[in-house]
Design a protein around this motif. Sequence first.
Motif, PDB file in Angstrom:
ATOM      1  N   SER A 118       0.868  -1.170   0.000  1.00  0.00           N
ATOM      2  CA  SER A 118       0.000   0.000   0.000  1.00  0.00           C
ATOM      3  C   SER A 118       0.913   1.230   0.000  1.00  0.00           C
ATOM      4  O   SER A 118       2.104   1.125  -0.297  1.00  0.00           O
ATOM      5  N   LEU A 156       0.380   2.156  -7.206  1.00  0.00           N
ATOM      6  CA  LEU A 156      -0.448   0.983  -6.901  1.00  0.00           C
ATOM      7  C   LEU A 156      -0.890   0.265  -8.169  1.00  0.00           C
ATOM      8  O   LEU A 156      -1.145  -0.946  -8.133  1.00  0.00           O
ATOM      9  N   LEU A 215      -9.966   9.844  -2.852  1.00  0.00           N
ATOM     10  CA  LEU A 215     -10.748   8.616  -2.976  1.00  0.00           C
ATOM     11  C   LEU A 215     -11.225   8.205  -1.591  1.00  0.00           C
ATOM     12  O   LEU A 215     -10.515   8.389  -0.605  1.00  0.00           O
ATOM     13  N   PHE A 221      -9.064   3.146  -0.480  1.00  0.00           N
ATOM     14  CA  PHE A 221      -7.740   3.229  -1.061  1.00  0.00           C
ATOM     15  C   PHE A 221      -6.742   2.263  -0.453  1.00  0.00           C
ATOM     16  O   PHE A 221      -6.746   2.034   0.758  1.00  0.00           O
ATOM     17  N   GLY A 222      -5.873   1.755  -1.276  1.00  0.00           N
ATOM     18  CA  GLY A 222      -4.658   1.105  -0.849  1.00  0.00           C
ATOM     19  C   GLY A 222      -4.825  -0.358  -0.496  1.00  0.00           C
ATOM     20  O   GLY A 222      -4.531  -1.226  -1.296  1.00  0.00           O
ATOM     21  N   LYS A 223      -5.275  -0.624   0.707  1.00  0.00           N
ATOM     22  CA  LYS A 223      -5.394  -2.015   1.140  1.00  0.00           C
ATOM     23  C   LYS A 223      -6.748  -2.605   0.778  1.00  0.00           C
ATOM     24  O   LYS A 223      -7.064  -3.735   1.165  1.00  0.00           O
ATOM     25  N   PHE A 252      -8.103  -2.008 -18.620  1.00  0.00           N
ATOM     26  CA  PHE A 252      -7.697  -3.044 -17.674  1.00  0.00           C
ATOM     27  C   PHE A 252      -8.903  -3.871 -17.249  1.00  0.00           C
ATOM     28  O   PHE A 252     -10.029  -3.380 -17.239  1.00  0.00           O
ATOM     29  N   PHE A 306      -6.041  -5.387 -21.055  1.00  0.00           N
ATOM     30  CA  PHE A 306      -4.931  -5.831 -20.206  1.00  0.00           C
ATOM     31  C   PHE A 306      -5.486  -6.572 -18.990  1.00  0.00           C
ATOM     32  O   PHE A 306      -6.136  -5.977 -18.129  1.00  0.00           O
ATOM     33  N   ASP A 307      -5.240  -7.871 -18.927  1.00  0.00           N
ATOM     34  CA  ASP A 307      -5.693  -8.692 -17.803  1.00  0.00           C
ATOM     35  C   ASP A 307      -4.712  -8.522 -16.649  1.00  0.00           C
ATOM     36  O   ASP A 307      -3.605  -9.050 -16.668  1.00  0.00           O
ATOM     37  N   LEU A 308      -5.141  -7.761 -15.644  1.00  0.00           N
ATOM     38  CA  LEU A 308      -4.247  -7.476 -14.504  1.00  0.00           C
ATOM     39  C   LEU A 308      -4.178  -8.629 -13.516  1.00  0.00           C
ATOM     40  O   LEU A 308      -3.243  -8.715 -12.734  1.00  0.00           O
ATOM     41  N   SER A 365      -8.243  -8.101  -6.591  1.00  0.00           N
ATOM     42  CA  SER A 365      -7.484  -7.150  -5.760  1.00  0.00           C
ATOM     43  C   SER A 365      -6.676  -6.176  -6.605  1.00  0.00           C
ATOM     44  O   SER A 365      -6.278  -5.107  -6.124  1.00  0.00           O
ATOM     45  N   THR A 366      -6.444  -6.509  -7.872  1.00  0.00           N
ATOM     46  CA  THR A 366      -5.711  -5.583  -8.739  1.00  0.00           C
ATOM     47  C   THR A 366      -6.527  -4.327  -9.048  1.00  0.00           C
ATOM     48  O   THR A 366      -5.974  -3.344  -9.548  1.00  0.00           O
ATOM     49  N   ARG A 390      -7.383  -2.394  -6.898  1.00  0.00           N
ATOM     50  CA  ARG A 390      -6.776  -1.337  -6.070  1.00  0.00           C
ATOM     51  C   ARG A 390      -5.894  -0.441  -6.924  1.00  0.00           C
ATOM     52  O   ARG A 390      -5.790   0.757  -6.678  1.00  0.00           O
ATOM     53  N   GLY A 391      -5.238  -1.055  -7.902  1.00  0.00           N
ATOM     54  CA  GLY A 391      -4.368  -0.293  -8.781  1.00  0.00           C
ATOM     55  C   GLY A 391      -5.137   0.608  -9.727  1.00  0.00           C
ATOM     56  O   GLY A 391      -4.825   1.794  -9.866  1.00  0.00           O
ATOM     57  N   THR A 392      -6.165   0.063 -10.375  1.00  0.00           N
ATOM     58  CA  THR A 392      -6.889   0.885 -11.350  1.00  0.00           C
ATOM     59  C   THR A 392      -7.731   1.951 -10.656  1.00  0.00           C
ATOM     60  O   THR A 392      -7.931   3.035 -11.204  1.00  0.00           O
ATOM     61  N   ALA A 397      -6.836   3.463  -7.796  1.00  0.00           N
ATOM     62  CA  ALA A 397      -5.875   4.487  -7.354  1.00  0.00           C
ATOM     63  C   ALA A 397      -5.417   5.357  -8.518  1.00  0.00           C
ATOM     64  O   ALA A 397      -5.155   6.557  -8.355  1.00  0.00           O
ATOM     65  N   TYR A 398      -5.334   4.748  -9.710  1.00  0.00           N
ATOM     66  CA  TYR A 398      -4.906   5.478 -10.906  1.00  0.00           C
ATOM     67  C   TYR A 398      -5.773   6.706 -11.187  1.00  0.00           C
ATOM     68  O   TYR A 398      -5.335   7.663 -11.829  1.00  0.00           O
TER      69      TYR A 398
END
Lengths: 212, 212
Positions: free
Chosen positions: A103, A192, B104, B107-109, B151, B176-178, B182-183, B185-187, B189-190
């Motif tokens: 994180s 992230l 947001l 976020f994060g976790k 994604f 794009f298959d992330l 749990s991925t 969290r990345g999109t 946060a983007y």
Amino acid sequence: MKMGVLGSGMVAQGLSARLAELGHEIVIGTRDSDKLKGWQSSNQRVLIGSFAETAAHGEMIFNATNGAASLNALTMAGEENLADKILVDVSNTLDHSNGFPPSLTVFGKDSLAEQIQRAFPLAKVVKTLNTVTARVMTHPLEVANGDHHVFISANDVDAKSQVTDILRSFGWLHIFDLGDLSTARGTEAYLLLWVRLYGAMNTGMLNVKIMK
Amino acid sequence: MKMGVLGSGMVAQGLSARLAELGHEIVIGTRDSDKLKGWQSSNQRVLIGSFAETAAHGEMIFNATNGAASLNALTMAGEENLADKILVDVSNTLDHSNGFPPSLTVFGKDSLAEQIQRAFPLAKVVKTLNTVTARVMTHPLEVANGDHHVFISANDVDAKSQVTDILRSFGWLHIFDLGDLSTARGTEAYLLLWVRLYGAMNTGMLNVKIMK
């Protein structure tokens, strides 16, 4: 130019070696010089100093310490050694304390770059390079022949321009000016996604290109 | 296919219109059907329902509600109406309560997508499309002739595959298959970078292409 690179990890090592190769006078700053003795034996143009010696030496200073330790490291570097200088923050606040995925310790309404700027108001903080892995920072042409973007955020226009010149000297072709330093919230949060791209692609030799 | 689109904003309207155009039987679900009467007059293939009617109708359901309201909206849609169905979450938890720039709320976790999956364990949650503006979601060829990535994150491989087919029908060339959910969290946060790209480019008709 005389430059100081704070940190002793791969990012600090990579930046120091590349900047020295480009003809700059580099001191790399660490808490523990023994950690860098082996590395320095093959990078003899780079001198090793304390955080304070490194910051005092540099006309431009790179923060390449771990994000969680950056404020402490910069305090050890000394406010007086950072005043009126360009402070290039390339670090991230990735929190690996719960394993993968990490994180971030700073997020959303604030960024590490802004924390640093508030703590050292006389420094000219520029956020850049934190969205790519160490090797891509200094050798961008090794990913897609340079056809991708690095971001830059800063409040000081002249500082941003000087750092842009350094980025071009690394080989960066596409430098995206996001605006003031608060835009670092965006590039720091992007990490992230980056860690998931890394996970899916099984390499850090990647980056994004902005398309419109 | 029978599909339900939860939400009444631009994203829900855009998805409903495009899916109907592609031949699917669409119900758009809202708390307040009056809000959609004007829009529906030029989109007569789309029917208006309550959240529950919309979810009951759909074999595949899109969550296009505001992220902050999504869990409540899905609860109103009814757990039994979501069970064993593909639930495509395209929403974000942008918090505009302090003006621009937004932060947001999740976020994060954690991510909204995972929150939804935990709240509705029998649904097959797929996160996608949340990294682009409404128009680009359904008309990706209008940005750089489609030369950019969307994604996709999901725990259920078959659900991911079916949603990938829908994305291709919209015109998406690069999906794009992330990995697992749990991925998201990345999109999610983007989005904090996306809003800054939007700010700098003065248009939402943008996206990223992953380069290696």
